[in-house]
Structures are given as structure tokens and as C-alpha cells.
Design a protein around this motif. Sequence first.
Motif, short mmCIF file in Angstrom:
data_model
loop_
_atom_site.label_atom_id
_atom_site.label_comp_id
_atom_site.label_asym_id
_atom_site.label_seq_id
_atom_site.Cartn_x
_atom_site.Cartn_y
_atom_site.Cartn_z
N ALA A 131 23.64 8.66 17.70
CA ALA A 131 23.86 7.92 18.64
C ALA A 131 24.72 6.99 18.63
O ALA A 131 25.51 6.49 19.41
N ASP A 132 24.61 6.18 17.25
CA ASP A 132 25.68 5.23 16.94
C ASP A 132 27.31 5.66 17.21
O ASP A 132 27.93 4.86 17.89
N GLN A 133 27.59 6.84 16.55
CA GLN A 133 28.80 7.23 16.82
C GLN A 133 29.20 7.62 18.35
O GLN A 133 30.34 7.13 18.88
N MET A 134 28.20 7.98 19.04
CA MET A 134 28.50 8.56 20.45
C MET A 134 28.57 7.25 21.38
O MET A 134 29.75 7.04 22.07
N VAL A 135 28.02 6.04 20.94
CA VAL A 135 28.34 4.72 21.91
C VAL A 135 29.50 4.30 21.36
O VAL A 135 30.35 3.62 22.21
N ASP A 136 29.84 4.28 20.22
CA ASP A 136 30.89 3.53 19.83
C ASP A 136 32.35 4.45 20.19
O ASP A 136 33.33 3.63 20.22
N ARG A 137 32.25 5.62 20.43
CA ARG A 137 33.53 6.05 20.51
C ARG A 137 33.71 6.87 22.06
O ARG A 137 34.75 7.27 22.45
N LEU A 138 32.50 6.62 22.76
CA LEU A 138 32.72 6.90 24.06
C LEU A 138 32.66 5.58 25.04
O LEU A 138 31.70 5.08 25.00
N SER A 139 33.22 5.90 26.16
CA SER A 139 33.27 4.85 27.28
C SER A 139 31.89 5.01 27.93
O SER A 139 31.21 6.04 28.14
N THR A 140 31.59 3.82 28.75
CA THR A 140 30.33 3.98 29.44
C THR A 140 30.66 5.04 30.55
O THR A 140 29.79 5.78 30.88
N ALA A 141 31.75 5.17 31.01
CA ALA A 141 31.88 6.19 31.99
C ALA A 141 31.91 7.56 31.45
O ALA A 141 31.56 8.48 32.12
N GLN A 142 32.38 7.80 30.40
CA GLN A 142 32.01 9.17 29.48
C GLN A 142 30.70 9.29 29.29
O GLN A 142 29.92 10.34 29.44
N LEU A 143 29.96 8.21 28.92
CA LEU A 143 28.60 8.48 28.75
C LEU A 143 27.84 8.86 29.95
O LEU A 143 26.88 9.66 30.01
N LYS A 144 28.09 8.33 31.16
CA LYS A 144 27.45 8.78 32.48
C LYS A 144 27.81 10.39 32.90
O LYS A 144 27.41 10.79 33.28
N ARG A 145 29.15 10.55 32.45
CA ARG A 145 29.75 12.10 32.60
C ARG A 145 28.74 12.73 31.89
O ARG A 145 28.52 13.82 32.36
N LEU A 146 28.60 12.40 30.66
CA LEU A 146 27.65 13.27 29.77
C LEU A 146 26.43 13.23 30.43
O LEU A 146 25.70 14.54 30.49
N ALA A 147 25.77 12.26 31.00
CA ALA A 147 24.47 12.14 31.49
C ALA A 147 24.30 13.14 32.69
O ALA A 147 23.41 13.81 33.00
N GLN A 148 25.31 13.05 33.52
CA GLN A 148 25.62 14.13 34.74
C GLN A 148 25.46 15.54 34.40
O GLN A 148 24.78 16.30 34.74
N PHE A 149 26.19 15.71 33.20
CA PHE A 149 26.18 17.11 32.92
C PHE A 149 25.09 17.58 32.43
O PHE A 149 24.36 18.70 32.70
N ALA A 150 24.13 16.51 31.68
CA ALA A 150 22.96 16.95 31.09
C ALA A 150 21.61 17.26 32.12
O ALA A 150 20.88 18.04 32.10
N LYS A 151 21.96 16.68 33.57
CA LYS A 151 21.13 16.82 34.40
C LYS A 151 20.80 18.38 34.99
O LYS A 151 19.89 18.93 35.40
N GLY A 152 22.01 19.16 34.45
CA GLY A 152 22.10 20.56 34.94
C GLY A 152 21.62 21.41 33.74
O GLY A 152 21.65 22.67 33.82
N VAL A 153 21.34 20.73 32.46
CA VAL A 153 21.08 21.53 31.38
C VAL A 153 19.68 21.65 31.34
O VAL A 153 18.59 20.42 31.35
N ASP A 154 18.99 23.00 31.09
CA ASP A 154 17.69 23.15 30.72
C ASP A 154 17.44 23.54 29.32
O ASP A 154 18.07 24.47 29.01
N ARG A 155 16.79 22.86 28.60
CA ARG A 155 16.73 22.88 27.17
C ARG A 155 16.27 24.36 26.81
O ARG A 155 16.79 25.08 26.12
N ARG A 156 15.19 24.92 27.52
CA ARG A 156 14.81 26.29 27.24
C ARG A 156 15.76 27.26 27.83
O ARG A 156 15.92 28.33 26.93
N GLU A 157 16.67 26.93 28.61
CA GLU A 157 17.83 27.95 28.96
C GLU A 157 18.98 27.80 27.74
O GLU A 157 19.49 28.91 27.48
N VAL A 158 19.06 26.65 27.47
CA VAL A 158 20.18 26.68 26.29
C VAL A 158 19.48 27.54 25.20
O VAL A 158 20.34 28.09 24.41
N GLU A 159 18.36 27.36 24.84
CA GLU A 159 17.79 27.97 23.44
C GLU A 159 17.98 29.56 23.62
O GLU A 159 18.03 30.20 22.68
#
Length: 105
Positions: free
Chosen positions: A42-70
Motif C-alpha cells: 500500500a505504501d509503495q502504491m500510494v507513493d508511486r502512483l498519482s491520485t488519477a492513477q489510483l482512481k484509474r486502478l479503482a475503475q479497473f477493479a470495479k470490473g474484476v470479480d475475485r472468483r473469476e480471477v482465481e
Amino acid sequence: MKPLFTVVAVAALLAGCASYESRIERSLTSAGLSRPVAGCMADQMVDRLSTAQLKRLAQFAKGVDRREVEQMNLREIQRRFQAIGDPQIVEVVTRAGLGCALMGA
């Protein structure tokens, strides 16, 4: 290697909204990572990604189903993750996951 991508998907799930670092850390801990590894990532992600990138990552995650990924093979997980379209996001999350896990942070 498959668990790493599951962890990446879980990390992505919490990368949006207030207190990015604590949300990412809680998510990773809930996914089964130790507190030190989750905090390290978490520390590395927050330090190295911009707020916009973190938001983009969150948008990506909305379409991710953990069971599907497994159920996916490694190639499919990689293809979907790279579809974010930002190589820096992919690099930071992947390096954080590998580095923190190997160090046993």
C-alpha cells in the motif's frame, strides 16, 4: 504466481476514495496477506502512483470479480491487467507485490 495476480486484483479494488493507503492495506490483509506485506504494498502504491492513477486502478477493479480471477490462467490475468493502459500502474503494482512478498515485509 496466480496468487500474486489475485492480490493485484484485490489491491486494485480498494485504490479509490479517501485514505488510499489504509483502504489498500485493509483489502490486502483481508485477502490473506500479512499486515507487513499489505502495508508495504500500500505504501509503495500510494507513493508511486498519482491520485488519477489510483482512481484509474479503482475503475479497473470495479470490473474484476475475485472468483473469476482465481479461475483465469496467468496469461488472461496479465492481459486484463495490462488493459488498464498505463504501464506505470502495472509496473508499480507488480513490483510492490513481488518486492514486498519476497522481503516478507
